[in-house]
Design a protein around this motif. Structure first.
Motif, short mmCIF file in Angstrom:
data_model
loop_
_atom_site.label_atom_id
_atom_site.label_comp_id
_atom_site.label_asym_id
_atom_site.label_seq_id
_atom_site.Cartn_x
_atom_site.Cartn_y
_atom_site.Cartn_z
N PRO A 143 0.81 -1.23 0.00
CA PRO A 143 0.00 0.00 0.00
C PRO A 143 0.84 1.27 0.00
O PRO A 143 2.01 1.25 0.38
N SER A 144 0.22 2.34 -0.43
CA SER A 144 0.90 3.63 -0.49
C SER A 144 1.36 4.04 0.91
O SER A 144 0.59 3.97 1.86
N GLY A 145 2.61 4.44 1.03
CA GLY A 145 3.14 4.92 2.31
C GLY A 145 3.78 3.84 3.15
O GLY A 145 4.34 4.13 4.22
N VAL A 146 3.78 2.61 2.68
CA VAL A 146 4.32 1.50 3.49
C VAL A 146 5.85 1.54 3.54
O VAL A 146 6.47 0.98 4.44
N GLY A 147 6.47 2.19 2.55
CA GLY A 147 7.94 2.30 2.55
C GLY A 147 8.63 1.59 1.40
O GLY A 147 9.84 1.38 1.43
N ARG A 228 19.81 -5.84 -12.50
CA ARG A 228 18.58 -6.52 -12.10
C ARG A 228 17.50 -5.46 -11.92
O ARG A 228 17.69 -4.49 -11.17
N CYS A 229 16.37 -5.69 -12.55
CA CYS A 229 15.33 -4.67 -12.59
C CYS A 229 14.42 -4.72 -11.36
O CYS A 229 13.97 -5.80 -10.96
N ILE A 230 14.16 -3.55 -10.75
CA ILE A 230 13.23 -3.47 -9.62
C ILE A 230 11.99 -2.71 -10.06
O ILE A 230 12.09 -1.60 -10.60
N LEU A 231 10.83 -3.31 -9.84
CA LEU A 231 9.57 -2.65 -10.18
C LEU A 231 8.84 -2.29 -8.89
O LEU A 231 8.68 -3.15 -8.01
N ASP A 232 8.41 -1.04 -8.78
CA ASP A 232 7.59 -0.58 -7.63
C ASP A 232 6.19 -0.37 -8.20
O ASP A 232 5.92 0.64 -8.85
N ILE A 233 5.32 -1.35 -7.98
CA ILE A 233 3.99 -1.27 -8.60
C ILE A 233 2.90 -1.71 -7.61
O ILE A 233 3.20 -2.36 -6.61
N ASP A 234 1.67 -1.35 -7.90
CA ASP A 234 0.59 -1.70 -6.97
C ASP A 234 0.18 -3.17 -7.15
O ASP A 234 0.71 -3.87 -8.03
N VAL A 235 -0.75 -3.63 -6.33
CA VAL A 235 -1.11 -5.06 -6.32
C VAL A 235 -1.76 -5.50 -7.65
O VAL A 235 -1.48 -6.59 -8.15
N GLN A 236 -2.58 -4.63 -8.23
CA GLN A 236 -3.20 -4.99 -9.53
C GLN A 236 -2.11 -5.21 -10.58
O GLN A 236 -2.16 -6.15 -11.37
N GLU A 262 -1.05 5.47 8.19
CA GLU A 262 -1.61 6.83 8.10
C GLU A 262 -0.59 7.86 8.58
O GLU A 262 -0.39 8.90 7.94
N GLU A 263 0.07 7.52 9.66
CA GLU A 263 1.08 8.44 10.21
C GLU A 263 2.19 8.72 9.18
O GLU A 263 2.61 9.85 8.98
N ARG A 264 2.63 7.65 8.49
CA ARG A 264 3.71 7.80 7.50
C ARG A 264 3.27 8.69 6.34
O ARG A 264 4.03 9.52 5.85
N LEU A 265 2.03 8.48 5.91
CA LEU A 265 1.53 9.30 4.79
C LEU A 265 1.46 10.77 5.20
O LEU A 265 1.82 11.66 4.43
N ARG A 279 -6.04 6.95 -0.37
CA ARG A 279 -4.97 5.94 -0.37
C ARG A 279 -5.16 4.96 0.78
O ARG A 279 -4.90 3.75 0.63
N LEU A 280 -5.64 5.46 1.92
CA LEU A 280 -5.85 4.55 3.06
C LEU A 280 -7.02 3.60 2.81
O LEU A 280 -6.96 2.42 3.17
N ARG A 281 -8.06 4.13 2.15
CA ARG A 281 -9.21 3.26 1.83
C ARG A 281 -8.74 2.14 0.89
O ARG A 281 -9.07 0.97 1.08
N ASN A 282 -7.95 2.50 -0.11
CA ASN A 282 -7.45 1.50 -1.06
C ASN A 282 -6.49 0.52 -0.38
O ASN A 282 -6.40 -0.65 -0.78
N ALA A 283 -5.79 1.01 0.66
CA ALA A 283 -4.79 0.17 1.33
C ALA A 283 -5.43 -1.08 1.93
O ALA A 283 -4.86 -2.18 1.87
N ASN A 284 -6.63 -0.93 2.49
CA ASN A 284 -7.30 -2.09 3.11
C ASN A 284 -7.46 -3.22 2.11
O ASN A 284 -7.12 -4.37 2.39
N ALA A 285 -7.97 -2.88 0.93
CA ALA A 285 -8.20 -3.90 -0.10
C ALA A 285 -6.86 -4.48 -0.58
O ALA A 285 -6.74 -5.69 -0.80
#
Ligand SMILES: Nc1ncnc2c1ncn2[C@@H]1O[C@H](COP(=O)(O)OP(=O)(O)OP(=O)(O)O)[C@@H](O)[C@H]1O
Ligand SMILES: Nc1nc2c(ncn2[C@@H]2O[C@H](COP(=O)(O)O)[C@@H](O)[C@H]2O)c(=O)[nH]1
Length: 404
Positions: A143-147, A228-236, A262-265, A279-285
């Motif tokens: 999720p967004s803000g996780v690091g 080596r390639c690193i991808l930062d992408i969402d779950v979808q 939430e604190e980090r964001l 972003r927090l609402r989407n984080a749950n899913a």
């Protein structure tokens, strides 16, 4: 081992005299695959040559102009064409640069079959041939803000020659300090949608109201540098990459709690309160999906940053036991500018056509195509190159040695 000469150029006007009007002003070859003949021709306009392919369907007695996918070779003086495994033609271009001379024209690979079905037309797909292999990319999601970004930056800082970041495209506006082409390719939605339609993206998703996507080129460009390639992408996106032909390691980063997330964001301060709540609402899913869908190979909790980073390094075999030297970046292939090619099992002998050069095996090389990987819509990797030992009486492949 019997030699099967497969390279030929002939006058196709004699061969197909049934009304087909050959449009090629330059050079042409033809290759038979099943009941189809693939005619590969170049049109020379001034100094620029473009390649075109026409298909003669012998069962229907008809010429077909196919839909062409992928990036095709440009600027060359001629070519040799060799059929491999009945599903792709290797095209070796003359007078090209060392990293631009081996191409694959896919005519019946899985990718081409899928595209034929999707588009309802005859399809061919080009991919560039590259020496050596690429290391498995690493997909990092959460999720967004996780690091994710923080952990990736730490990895890139500690191992700058080992990892390369896949620069995504996005329609969101840049944050202060974000640079176009470094953090993202910031783009217009209409342009990105067209590129997606044209098959230029490995994956894409609508995330928090904006479009994000990984272009095939973004991943291949990192591998081309031997990194080596690193991808930062969402779950979808991770789900789409999992379903693609890209063989990667999938790591999900989870937060210690929603409160910490939430604190980090808030502390990051790059989004408005409304955007943070979205972003927090989407984080749950995302957390739910990340933990349950079986997409991810590993889940890491980012509570204490240093501890999480150590665990990430362990997963990637970087806990001090593995040498951190980079793999050499993929090298080009120095081919004789004019050559003939022939196939013997999984080896292609490329011989200089320059007369009077003395030693016939001088300038000859062997391309080993037994370990090819990937292909359209990305690169074809795994080519190995051997030099032929300078024995004037040797036309066989016994005296060869691998080029590093
Ligand atoms: N373990 C941690 N403890 C406390 N703060 C952290 C930790 N990891 C990262 N942070 C901080 O949390 C904020 C969000 O981190 P970061 O930007 O890396 O998240 P992200 O997952 O990449 O977010 P996004 O998906 O929105 O890009 C940053 O300010 C970062 O410094
Ligand atoms: N599916 C994809 N998701 C992506 C890509 N690039 C980034 N992301 C994800 O979007 C969110 C938000 O990022 P932000 O930079 O606006 O904070 C985050 O989860 C990223 O992982 C992509 O190419 N494809």
């Amino acid at each position: 081992m019997g030699e099967a000469p497969v390279f030929y150029v002939e006058n196709l006007k004699d061969r197909f005299s049934n009304g087909f009007n050959l449009r090629f002003k330059g050079f042409e070859t033809s290759v038979d695959v099943g009941d189809k003949t693939f005619v590969i021709g170049s049109n020379n306009n001034d100094s620029i040559s473009s390649i075109e392919v026409q298909i003669y369907d012998k069962s229907r007695g008809k010429w077909v102009i196919p839909t062409v996918l992928g990036t095709e070779p440009k600027r060359y003086e001629g070519h040799s064409a060799i059929l491999l495994n009945e599903d792709r033609i290797m095209v070796i271009t003359w007078g090209s640069t060392p990293d631009d001379c081996i191409w694959f024209l896919e005519v019946d690979t899985e990718y081409v079959k899928q595209q034929k079905k999707a588009l309802g037309t005859e399809v061919i797909a080009w991919s560039k041939g590259v020496r050596g292999d690429a290391e498995k990319p690493v997909v990092i999601s959460g999720p967004s803000g996780v690091g994710k970004g923080t952990l990736i930056n730490m990895l890139m800082k500690e191992f700058p020659t080992m990892f390369g970041f896949s620069v995504s495209h996005t329609t969101r506006t840049p944050r202060i300090m974000e640079k176009n082409g470094v953090h993202y390719h910031f783009t217009e939605r209409s342009i990105m949608e067209k590129d997606i339609k044209d098959g230029k993206f490995l994956e894409f998703a609508s995330v928090h109201g904006n479009l994000y996507g990984t272009s095939i080129e973004a991943v291949e460009a990192v591998a081309d540098l031997g990194k080596r390639c690193i991808l930062d992408i969402d779950v979808q996106g991770a789900k789409s990459v999992r379903a693609s032909s890209l063989d990667a390691i999938f790591i999900f980063i989870s937060p210690p709690s929603m409160a910490k997330l939430e604190e980090r964001l808030h502390l990051r301060g790059t989004e408005t309160e409304e955007q943070i709540q979205k972003r927090l609402r989407n984080a749950n899913a995302e957390i739910e999906q990340g933990k349950s869908l079986g997409i991810f190979d590993h889940i890491l909790c980012n509570d204490h940053l240093e501890k999480c980073y150590d665990n990430l390094k362990k997963l990637l075999g970087l806990d001090g036991t593995t040498p951190t030297n980079p793999k050499p970046s993929s090298k080009g292939i120095n081919l004789p500018s004019k050559h003939a090619a022939s196939k013997i099992n999984n080896k292609i002998l490329v011989k200089s056509e320059t007369l009077g050069s003395g030693n016939p095996s001088k300038n000859s090389i062997v391309l080993d195509v037994s370990l090819l990987k990937g292909g359209a819509p990305g690169r074809t990797r795994g080519l190995n190159v051997f030099a032929v030992d300078p024995n004037p009486f040797s036309d066989c492949l016994n005296g060869i040695h691998k080029l590093s």
